[in-house]
Scaffold this motif. Structure first.
Motif, PDB file in Angstrom:
ATOM      1  N   ALA A 160       0.822  -1.212   0.000  1.00  0.00           N
ATOM      2  CA  ALA A 160       0.000   0.000   0.000  1.00  0.00           C
ATOM      3  C   ALA A 160       0.856   1.262   0.000  1.00  0.00           C
ATOM      4  O   ALA A 160       0.436   2.289  -0.548  1.00  0.00           O
ATOM      5  CB  ALA A 160      -0.934  -0.003   1.206  1.00  0.00           C
ATOM      6  N   VAL A 161       2.041   1.204   0.578  1.00  0.00           N
ATOM      7  CA  VAL A 161       2.889   2.396   0.680  1.00  0.00           C
ATOM      8  C   VAL A 161       3.296   2.921  -0.703  1.00  0.00           C
ATOM      9  O   VAL A 161       3.142   4.125  -0.959  1.00  0.00           O
ATOM     10  CB  VAL A 161       4.118   2.134   1.575  1.00  0.00           C
ATOM     11  CG1 VAL A 161       5.084   3.300   1.535  1.00  0.00           C
ATOM     12  CG2 VAL A 161       3.671   1.859   2.998  1.00  0.00           C
ATOM     13  N   PRO A 162       3.786   2.092  -1.630  1.00  0.00           N
ATOM     14  CA  PRO A 162       4.124   2.638  -2.955  1.00  0.00           C
ATOM     15  C   PRO A 162       2.914   3.207  -3.702  1.00  0.00           C
ATOM     16  O   PRO A 162       3.052   4.166  -4.460  1.00  0.00           O
ATOM     17  CB  PRO A 162       4.699   1.446  -3.717  1.00  0.00           C
ATOM     18  CG  PRO A 162       5.121   0.479  -2.686  1.00  0.00           C
ATOM     19  CD  PRO A 162       4.218   0.694  -1.520  1.00  0.00           C
ATOM     20  N   LYS A 163       1.743   2.642  -3.481  1.00  0.00           N
ATOM     21  CA  LYS A 163       0.540   3.158  -4.137  1.00  0.00           C
ATOM     22  C   LYS A 163       0.145   4.520  -3.580  1.00  0.00           C
ATOM     23  O   LYS A 163      -0.408   5.350  -4.299  1.00  0.00           O
ATOM     24  CB  LYS A 163      -0.612   2.172  -3.985  1.00  0.00           C
ATOM     25  CG  LYS A 163      -0.404   0.920  -4.802  1.00  0.00           C
ATOM     26  CD  LYS A 163      -1.572  -0.008  -4.695  1.00  0.00           C
ATOM     27  CE  LYS A 163      -1.315  -1.248  -5.544  1.00  0.00           C
ATOM     28  NZ  LYS A 163      -2.435  -2.154  -5.531  1.00  0.00           N
ATOM     29  N   ALA A 164       0.395   4.760  -2.305  1.00  0.00           N
ATOM     30  CA  ALA A 164       0.048   6.036  -1.672  1.00  0.00           C
ATOM     31  C   ALA A 164       1.161   7.074  -1.806  1.00  0.00           C
ATOM     32  O   ALA A 164       0.943   8.245  -1.496  1.00  0.00           O
ATOM     33  CB  ALA A 164      -0.275   5.804  -0.198  1.00  0.00           C
ATOM     34  N   TRP A 165       2.330   6.668  -2.232  1.00  0.00           N
ATOM     35  CA  TRP A 165       3.501   7.543  -2.267  1.00  0.00           C
ATOM     36  C   TRP A 165       3.247   8.874  -2.985  1.00  0.00           C
ATOM     37  O   TRP A 165       3.609   9.936  -2.452  1.00  0.00           O
ATOM     38  CB  TRP A 165       4.676   6.808  -2.906  1.00  0.00           C
ATOM     39  CG  TRP A 165       5.953   7.563  -2.836  1.00  0.00           C
ATOM     40  CD1 TRP A 165       6.572   8.226  -3.847  1.00  0.00           C
ATOM     41  CD2 TRP A 165       6.780   7.758  -1.689  1.00  0.00           C
ATOM     42  NE1 TRP A 165       7.731   8.813  -3.413  1.00  0.00           N
ATOM     43  CE2 TRP A 165       7.879   8.536  -2.090  1.00  0.00           C
ATOM     44  CE3 TRP A 165       6.688   7.350  -0.359  1.00  0.00           C
ATOM     45  CZ2 TRP A 165       8.878   8.917  -1.208  1.00  0.00           C
ATOM     46  CZ3 TRP A 165       7.700   7.728   0.512  1.00  0.00           C
ATOM     47  CH2 TRP A 165       8.768   8.501   0.089  1.00  0.00           C
ATOM     48  N   PRO A 166       2.642   8.900  -4.184  1.00  0.00           N
ATOM     49  CA  PRO A 166       2.423  10.195  -4.846  1.00  0.00           C
ATOM     50  C   PRO A 166       1.541  11.154  -4.032  1.00  0.00           C
ATOM     51  O   PRO A 166       1.720  12.372  -4.106  1.00  0.00           O
ATOM     52  CB  PRO A 166       1.722   9.827  -6.160  1.00  0.00           C
ATOM     53  CG  PRO A 166       2.044   8.402  -6.388  1.00  0.00           C
ATOM     54  CD  PRO A 166       2.231   7.791  -5.033  1.00  0.00           C
ATOM     55  N   GLN A 167       0.622  10.626  -3.249  1.00  0.00           N
ATOM     56  CA  GLN A 167      -0.241  11.460  -2.411  1.00  0.00           C
ATOM     57  C   GLN A 167       0.508  11.988  -1.191  1.00  0.00           C
ATOM     58  O   GLN A 167       0.174  13.041  -0.661  1.00  0.00           O
ATOM     59  CB  GLN A 167      -1.448  10.663  -1.921  1.00  0.00           C
ATOM     60  CG  GLN A 167      -2.318  10.101  -3.005  1.00  0.00           C
ATOM     61  CD  GLN A 167      -3.313   9.096  -2.432  1.00  0.00           C
ATOM     62  OE1 GLN A 167      -3.554   9.085  -1.227  1.00  0.00           O
ATOM     63  NE2 GLN A 167      -3.874   8.268  -3.289  1.00  0.00           N
TER      64      GLN A 167
END
Length: 146
Positions: free
Chosen positions: A109-116
Protein backbone atom coordinates in the motif's frame (compact mmCIF):
# COMPACT_ATOMS: atom_id res chain seq x y z
CA UNK A 1 14.30 19.81 -3.40
CA UNK A 2 17.47 21.86 -3.75
CA UNK A 3 20.67 22.01 -1.77
CA UNK A 4 19.60 25.23 -0.03
CA UNK A 5 16.22 23.90 1.19
CA UNK A 6 15.86 24.08 4.99
CA UNK A 7 15.51 20.30 5.29
CA UNK A 8 18.75 19.78 3.38
CA UNK A 9 20.62 22.36 5.52
CA UNK A 10 19.50 20.48 8.61
CA UNK A 11 20.77 17.19 7.22
CA UNK A 12 17.48 15.35 6.64
CA UNK A 13 14.51 14.27 8.69
CA UNK A 14 16.49 12.10 11.11
CA UNK A 15 18.90 14.93 11.94
CA UNK A 16 16.03 17.40 12.33
CA UNK A 17 14.27 15.00 14.72
CA UNK A 18 17.45 14.52 16.75
CA UNK A 19 18.08 18.29 16.91
CA UNK A 20 14.52 18.89 18.12
CA UNK A 21 15.01 16.19 20.75
CA UNK A 22 18.31 17.70 21.89
CA UNK A 23 16.67 21.11 22.28
CA UNK A 24 13.65 19.55 24.04
CA UNK A 25 11.28 21.55 21.83
CA UNK A 26 7.82 20.13 22.56
CA UNK A 27 6.01 22.42 20.10
CA UNK A 28 8.06 21.30 17.09
CA UNK A 29 7.92 17.70 18.31
CA UNK A 30 4.12 17.80 18.19
CA UNK A 31 4.19 19.39 14.72
CA UNK A 32 6.62 16.80 13.42
CA UNK A 33 4.53 13.92 14.82
CA UNK A 34 1.38 15.44 13.30
CA UNK A 35 3.02 15.70 9.85
CA UNK A 36 4.21 12.07 10.06
CA UNK A 37 0.78 10.88 11.18
CA UNK A 38 -0.97 12.78 8.39
CA UNK A 39 1.29 11.01 5.87
CA UNK A 40 0.62 7.60 7.47
CA UNK A 41 -3.14 8.19 7.47
CA UNK A 42 -3.06 8.43 3.67
CA UNK A 43 -1.77 4.84 3.50
CA UNK A 44 -4.43 3.35 5.81
CA UNK A 45 -7.42 3.38 3.38
CA UNK A 46 -5.33 1.79 0.64
CA UNK A 47 -4.08 -0.93 3.02
CA UNK A 48 -7.65 -1.57 4.17
CA UNK A 49 -8.72 -2.30 0.59
CA UNK A 50 -5.80 -4.70 0.07
CA UNK A 51 -6.14 -6.81 3.24
CA UNK A 52 -7.80 -10.26 2.95
CA UNK A 53 -11.19 -10.25 4.70
CA UNK A 54 -13.12 -12.98 6.50
CA UNK A 55 -14.68 -11.19 9.45
CA UNK A 56 -13.37 -7.65 8.88
CA UNK A 57 -11.58 -7.51 12.24
CA UNK A 58 -8.14 -7.26 10.64
CA UNK A 59 -9.26 -4.53 8.25
CA UNK A 60 -10.75 -2.49 11.10
CA UNK A 61 -7.59 -2.85 13.20
CA UNK A 62 -5.35 -1.01 10.70
CA UNK A 63 -4.42 2.34 12.28
CA UNK A 64 -1.92 5.15 11.73
CA UNK A 65 0.53 6.34 14.38
CA UNK A 66 3.76 8.32 14.31
CA UNK A 67 7.04 9.27 15.89
CA UNK A 68 9.12 12.34 15.08
CA UNK A 69 10.91 10.52 12.27
CA UNK A 70 8.39 7.98 11.00
CA UNK A 71 4.78 7.53 10.15
CA UNK A 72 3.68 4.09 11.36
CA UNK A 73 0.89 1.85 10.11
CA UNK A 74 -0.13 -0.70 12.73
CA UNK A 75 -2.39 -3.69 12.21
CA UNK A 76 -3.80 -6.15 14.71
CA UNK A 77 -4.00 -6.32 18.47
CA UNK A 78 -2.68 -8.92 20.87
CA UNK A 79 -6.16 -9.96 21.97
CA UNK A 80 -8.58 -9.58 19.07
CA UNK A 81 -6.37 -9.88 15.97
CA UNK A 82 -3.15 -11.68 16.95
CA UNK A 83 -2.80 -13.17 13.44
CA UNK A 84 -2.13 -9.83 11.68
CA UNK A 85 1.64 -10.40 11.48
CA UNK A 86 1.19 -13.88 10.00
CA UNK A 87 -1.25 -12.65 7.37
CA UNK A 88 1.12 -9.85 6.39
CA UNK A 89 4.45 -11.68 6.52
CA UNK A 90 3.46 -15.34 6.17
CA UNK A 91 4.40 -18.32 8.30
CA UNK A 92 5.25 -22.02 8.25
CA UNK A 93 2.98 -24.62 9.75
CA UNK A 94 4.66 -26.52 12.60
CA UNK A 95 5.69 -30.08 11.80
CA UNK A 96 4.96 -29.68 8.11
CA UNK A 97 6.60 -28.43 4.96
CA UNK A 98 3.54 -26.30 4.15
CA UNK A 99 3.63 -22.57 4.46
CA UNK A 100 1.34 -19.58 4.10
CA UNK A 101 2.73 -16.86 1.88
CA UNK A 102 1.93 -13.43 3.31
CA UNK A 103 -0.14 -10.82 1.48
CA UNK A 104 2.09 -7.80 2.37
CA UNK A 105 -0.93 -5.52 2.35
CA UNK A 106 0.79 -2.66 4.21
CA UNK A 107 4.09 -2.95 2.32
CA UNK A 108 2.25 -2.91 -1.02
CA UNK A 109 0.00 0.00 0.00
CA UNK A 110 2.89 2.40 0.68
CA UNK A 111 4.12 2.64 -2.95
CA UNK A 112 0.54 3.16 -4.14
CA UNK A 113 0.05 6.04 -1.67
CA UNK A 114 3.50 7.54 -2.27
CA UNK A 115 2.42 10.20 -4.85
CA UNK A 116 -0.24 11.46 -2.41
CA UNK A 117 2.20 11.56 0.50
CA UNK A 118 5.52 12.94 -0.67
CA UNK A 119 4.79 16.56 -1.62
CA UNK A 120 2.80 17.44 1.50
CA UNK A 121 5.25 15.62 3.79
CA UNK A 122 8.32 17.37 2.38
CA UNK A 123 6.52 20.74 2.52
CA UNK A 124 5.63 20.14 6.17
CA UNK A 125 9.16 19.08 7.11
CA UNK A 126 10.65 22.11 5.33
CA UNK A 127 8.27 24.38 7.25
CA UNK A 128 9.30 22.73 10.54
CA UNK A 129 13.00 23.06 9.63
CA UNK A 130 12.52 26.78 8.90
CA UNK A 131 10.77 27.29 12.23
CA UNK A 132 13.57 25.40 14.00
CA UNK A 133 16.20 27.65 12.41
CA UNK A 134 14.23 30.80 13.24
CA UNK A 135 13.52 29.75 16.83
CA UNK A 136 16.95 28.37 17.79
CA UNK A 137 19.24 30.29 15.39
CA UNK A 138 20.98 27.21 14.00
CA UNK A 139 20.16 24.60 11.37
CA UNK A 140 21.18 21.62 13.51
CA UNK A 141 22.36 20.89 17.02
CA UNK A 142 25.33 18.70 17.89
CA UNK A 143 26.34 17.27 21.24
CA UNK A 144 24.46 15.81 24.16
CA UNK A 145 20.97 16.23 25.45
CA UNK A 146 19.87 18.94 27.88
Amino acid sequence: MGVNDPLMRVGGIATLAMSIRRMQDEELTKEMKAASKAAAEKVVPIAQTMVPVRTGALRQSIKADSTRRHGLIKAGTNVKVPYAYNVHRGHRYAGSSRRYIGKRYISNAVPKAWPQIIDGYVRSMNRIAKRFEKKHGVARVYGGFK
